[in-house]
Motif scaffolding. Structure first.
Motif, PDB file in Angstrom:
ATOM      1  N   SER B 660       0.922  -1.126  -0.281  1.00  0.00           N
ATOM      2  CA  SER B 660      -0.076  -0.107   0.004  1.00  0.00           C
ATOM      3  C   SER B 660       0.704   0.970  -0.557  1.00  0.00           C
ATOM      4  N   ALA B 661       1.880   1.097   0.536  1.00  0.00           N
ATOM      5  CA  ALA B 661       3.204   2.324   0.542  1.00  0.00           C
ATOM      6  C   ALA B 661       3.552   3.105  -0.770  1.00  0.00           C
ATOM      7  N   ALA B 662       3.652   1.742  -1.421  1.00  0.00           N
ATOM      8  CA  ALA B 662       3.886   2.438  -2.978  1.00  0.00           C
ATOM      9  C   ALA B 662       2.986   2.579  -3.288  1.00  0.00           C
ATOM     10  N   LEU B 663       2.198   2.231  -3.380  1.00  0.00           N
ATOM     11  CA  LEU B 663       0.475   3.094  -4.282  1.00  0.00           C
ATOM     12  C   LEU B 663       0.703   4.194  -3.896  1.00  0.00           C
ATOM     13  N   VAL B 664       0.996   4.187  -2.839  1.00  0.00           N
ATOM     14  CA  VAL B 664       0.720   5.751  -2.254  1.00  0.00           C
ATOM     15  C   VAL B 664       1.780   6.871  -2.757  1.00  0.00           C
ATOM     16  N   GLU B 665       2.704   6.317  -2.391  1.00  0.00           N
ATOM     17  CA  GLU B 665       3.889   6.713  -2.872  1.00  0.00           C
ATOM     18  C   GLU B 665       3.642   7.523  -4.694  1.00  0.00           C
ATOM     19  N   ALA B 666       3.772   6.492  -5.177  1.00  0.00           N
ATOM     20  CA  ALA B 666       3.613   6.408  -6.930  1.00  0.00           C
ATOM     21  C   ALA B 666       2.346   7.116  -6.821  1.00  0.00           C
ATOM     22  N   LEU B 667       1.233   7.026  -6.684  1.00  0.00           N
ATOM     23  CA  LEU B 667      -0.233   7.801  -7.195  1.00  0.00           C
ATOM     24  C   LEU B 667       0.632   9.449  -6.597  1.00  0.00           C
TER      25      LEU B 667
END
Lengths: 684, 684
Positions: B660-667
């Protein structure tokens, strides 16, 4: 994939009832045949058959059929030559080829014909050389001894080819001495549409209506070979029930393998091959849609792939058949029981099966690396040549008996023919095939394998293939010759990108091969020898070895068979080809046939089946009668015969042939190939 | 094909030590989880998880993640929608998609989202309806009862979807009631290059670095869905050892199958699929070389094929593993011994296994005909529609409970969505696929089969495909709608060549299907019921059924594993994606990532593995913590997990998720997708 039902009645048990066996010329079951068919195969008869038979070194059989060097084989055996002699403007594959005069006969760039002039038993020499050795020492000694024997045999004469052949998986070793002919010219080929009428859908089926023939001519000193030993053409028309012999070169069978070896094939080896062939087939067929020229240049490969695919499916299905496999297991259990009950045998052979099973596991663990690092050229003919040139430079510096087998002096003429071949190489096709091959290599070894990184670097398979194929000068045979003759120095200083890559990965290939040749191969060889001797001990030696692409004679008869409730007539007629004609490929007869329909005798027998025991490699074999006269030309087996790799069932396994009557009818009336007809019939 | 070593420690034996099981929401192992993880999954917790979970009817999972209808799933689950919304000038697959405003959100033509609102047990109703029946009568009665229950459940409301689900292969029947959403719009998708970074080579491998995500939004009455039930985003960063739940829709497992059924798959079904997938893959990859547009339009299919191929290989390898299969055999032998030792059980269940084995043989005999005459549309989407239109015309005249299952009232909304879809159809691709499909049909049935002659006549597959695709008007959704609404009369008077062919072969399809549904299917169903009851009798019912593409919850934890000597860390970091970047597809990061590198926190966790028990269909499932907050997004399993179809080994089977952290970082930093980030995090 059509799964058919096997009903193997007879398995490896040679009885007088089944026409089973691919018999050695020096161990022919003369008595059995005489009892069953009241025909005595005299030594003279066998010698004549041997000398009139021909081997196409690329993987087919043939026969000498005239006093002036004419050789008959299948169209599909000469297919690649026919394609190599064609170009974008003149397509002999689709149009056919006929040399109206001797001057029109054209040399095939890569065909080598062999005639077997002698067989001798060298078992004692080989086993003496490896006595008390094992592992690497055993393997090295055996190979060195083979190389020595072969070199002594040929005496350095390139026209003599000598091969030490391993029979019964090590039970015996025989030396086969051939006359080697490399000047082989194309004389006649019909149109692909009739040579392979019915195409892949009909392949390995029967009834059939194919004229799968081509005629080559062997030249010596630039003149047609003056030839005493050839098969005459039969005046009679062979019919249902006639005794038939097939003299040819079955490539490979696995009837004597142990259960562990068969399991390796069933659960790993064959499945792997099937998947790779299937994907390659999908690629090739669609590649042909790039354009007419791309279709023409890829057709030979497609034919080969579809043929292998069907064969391999048949083999896998045979092994998956529970009854069939159960019998194999039962046979082995029985054999091992007998061995274990005899204390001397138990010591000599008892552990061989378990040792072989262990070796199969070791082989499975190494197989993908061995294949992808050492044994493949990633689909590229050019890269195959690059690898061979790099290897040759190093190997040829060594004494003959220390080299890899394929660089032994006795093998060099064939290697040179392949390396210096003038056959065209198609850049676009090379790039496409190599892209495919490199992609599969990455897939098999996985993207993070150091070897993958070494080969691809940061490039994609497509980019690398493009750079290598466009950048290499190996397309020119002269360049290849210079590199070959320049030796190690020329190779090491070459700027050619393919040579450089081949050089870079050569140590990786040698390393994995060494692992196989030192740790696995000698166990398989040595333990297979023990199994063979155990089989001899229990069953006697009056049997035939697994096929080894060496000359064998099979006896049998023209004979139909039942498929389900249907009884299949063993002989088809020319009329049938016209009945099957739809006008759409692969069921479209060529114009020459449609035009000639009214003048043909449509009752002429076209194809037939016989219960001769054959397998791949027998393609192009002559079918002869008891007078050693040609009555047919092997070109296929039925689907049921594909399981013949592991066992023969004479109730349904059938060899499929072109009838000699159809050959003459077509040559005379359709192709007006009078020169050939005269060569064939003028012999009478 | 990389053969890996299975080491199945635990097989179908549910112990408190393994995180095994795809659990029913109405039979969750609350006690086990509480004992092991000290967490109580209350009924409220389970209800919330159920209602916040989403099913994509085409074969994926998802989750509601905002109060305004946002649904999170994988990129590869929305891949075909993304491609359908693209065209030659604007390729959202390669460039990515982000709707900056609500108005920019575009409807996906073929996506249906389901939310499970209720489960009820209808076992008694179903078994009462089939009591004392067998064969065709049994099957007809069961299907009619299912149709009746489903229709009563939905009350004719197209927004309600009701499915009677067969669990434990007939041990129980549950009614699943869903809210059905067909207005689903694309909100966000990253570039394919990062969604599927590493491509086929890295698929099913770990470590991974993929952002395999897409966001959809469910609309109701043309407005974003007002939604109370959704998963909140976790504030915490999930780490090694954390307890994780996966709530999703595993499609299909075969853990409870009998040995005879597994042998059918191992020796026939899976091999057949593997060969056909391999060839199709070869074709598709090379088709993409026809040009950029051809590559774009065939990419979704290629992805699907390569994915299936890898999965099927994994399954076949599991079954070929002798230890693994031996355990299956031993388990069944033990179960049957227990059944036979109890006289009552012996009568009730004893013969079920042998009956099932016989049915497998019957199925094998009919399978190819069933598939090639009834179950395929020869690769053509248009012909699929033609066949459905022809069938619908006849079926819809019948009462609901007499129709084929796929034409039951409860299934019509999905059928209509597919039939009337505005998704583009590419003529050239249709012709190529149908040529391939018709060729395989001829190959499988053989050229002389009457059905082959009926379909092809004198034409080649290529010619027929070309004529049908060029000639049909079904490319226009309006035409399809008219034909559907015009019923039998419109169909019978249609001059459309595809409709005419579908009409001509409809009786053949019905006939072979009847043979299957009357003679084979009822035996398999009835005997599987008996086997299920035998298993309940011996092992109790505190277990989970095989996957059925219905909602299941699996528990587990983030956890590495050993591959050979290497211990694999369970969590990768964004830095790793840049380390793996070579610049060549499929290892080329998109420009957006390269540009943003300096502003990213490269220590952000990117992907992770957990020992949750999942399988295909779980793609897009949310990974949640004990507070039912999102910590990850399932997108893959490791290679070892592919054998999970037949048994779970928690020492090496792993689910692979986007963190989930990568999802937010990328978004946030790469895509500046503030609307989505607000939807996700604004919930806090």
């Amino acid at each position: 994939m059509k799964f058919f039902i096997f009903s193997f009645v007879v398995l490896n048990s040679i009885t007088s009832f089944a026409d089973e066996g691919m018999w050695l010329l020096n161990n022919f079951p003369t008595n059995t045949v005489q009892k069953k068919y009241n025909f005595l195969a005299t030594p003279e008869w066998l010698d004549h058959v041997r000398l009139a038979s021909a081997r196409l070194a690329g993987g087919c059989s043939g026969s000498f059929v005239s006093a002036n060097g004419l050789v008959m084989t299948n169209h599909h055996c000469a297919h690649s030559c026919i394609e190599q002699l064609s170009n974008a403007n003149k397509d002999y594959v689709s149009e056919g080829f006929y040399a109206k005069t001797e001057n029109d006969e054209v040399r095939c760039p890569e065909i080598e014909v062999n005639r077997l002039v002698n067989i001798s038993n060298v078992t004692q020499q080989i086993t003496a050389a490896t006595k008390n050795l094992k592992g690497q020492a055993y393997n090295d000694a055996q190979k060195a001894e083979m190389a020595k024997i072969e070199k002594n045999c040929s005496g350095g004469d390139d026209n003599i080819r000598c091969d030490v052949v391993t029979l019964f998986h090590g039970g015996e070793y025989h030396l086969y001495k051939y006359h080697r002919y490399q000047d082989v010219r194309l004389v006649f080929a019909p149109e692909m549409a009739i040579a392979f009428f019915g195409g892949d859908p009909d392949n390995f089926n029967f009834p059939r209506y194919d004229l799968d023939v081509s005629f080559l001519r062997v030249y010596e000193n630039n003149r047609p070979l003056v030839n005493k030993n050839f098969f005459k053409w039969s005046n009679d028309v062979a019919k249902d029930g006639d005794l038939t012999f097939v003299s040819g070169h079955p490539g490979n069978t696995s009837r004597l393998l142990t259960v562990a070896e068969l399991e390796y094939l069933r659960d790993f080896g064959l499945i792997r091959n099937l998947l790779s062939l299937s994907e390659y087939r999908g690629f090739l067929k669609e590649y042909g849609n790039r354009g007419i020229e791309q279709r023409r240049t890829s057709e030979t490969d497609l034919f080969g792939v579809e043929n292998s695919l069907k064969k391999t499916k048949g083999k896998e299905e045979a092994l998956l058949d529970k009854n069939f496999f159960g019998k194999k297991v039962a046979e082995e259990t029985k054999l091992r029981q007998k061995i274990n009950m005899n204390p001397k045998w138990k010591v000599a052979y008892g552990s061989a099966w378990d040792e072989l099973a262990k070796a199969q596991l070791a082989l499975k663990n190494i197989k993908i690396s061995l294949e992808k690092i050492e044994q493949t050229s990633y689909g590229s003919d050019l890269f195959w040549k690059a690898k061979r040139l790099v290897r040759a430079a190093e190997e040829l510096q060594k004494p003959n008996e220390k080299r890899y087998r394929e660089f032994n002096d006795s093998r060099l003429p064939q290697l040179k023919q392949e390396l210096f071949s003038e056959a065209p190489i198609y850049e676009e096709f090379e790039i496409a095939k190599m892209t495919f091959g490199l992609t599969k290599m990455r897939e098999d070894l996985k993207a993070d394998h150091p070897f993958v990184k070494k080969v691809l670097g940061l490039k994609s398979p497509a980019t690398l293939a493009q750079e290598l194929v466009k950048g290499t000068r190996l397309k020119d045979p002269k360049v290849r010759k210079e590199l070959f003759e320049g030796g190690q120095k020329a190779i090491e200083s070459s700027k050619d990108p393919m040579i450089q890559l081949a050089l870079a990965i050569d140590p990786d290939g040698r390393a994995i091969r060494k692992k196989f040749e030192d740790d696995i191969e000698p166990i398989i060889k040595k333990q297979s020898e023990r199994v063979a001797h155990a089989q001899f001990a229990v069953n006697g030696a009056n049997t035939y070895p697994d096929a080894t692409f060496t000359l064998r004679v099979s006896y049998g008869k023209i004979r139909g068979y039942a498929e389900g409730a249907t009884q299949i007539n063993p002989i088809t007629k020319m009329q049938g080809a016209f009945d099957r004609h739809t006008g759409s490929d692969p069921f479209a007869l060529p114009k020459s046939w449609l035009d000639a329909k009214t003048i043909l005798d449509l009752n002429t027998p076209m194809n037939f089946v016989s219960d001769n025991d054959i397998i791949g490699g027998n393609s192009g074999s002559p079918v002869i009668n008891k007078n050693a006269e040609i009555v047919g030309l092997i070109f296929d087996g039925n689907l049921q015969s594909l399981g013949g790799d592991y066992g023969f069932d004479d109730s349904v396994n059938r060899a499929v042939s072109v009838h000699s009557a159809a050959l003459v009818e077509a040559l005379k009336k359709i192709y007006k190939a009078d020169r050939i007809v005269n060569d064939l019939l003028g012999a009478h």
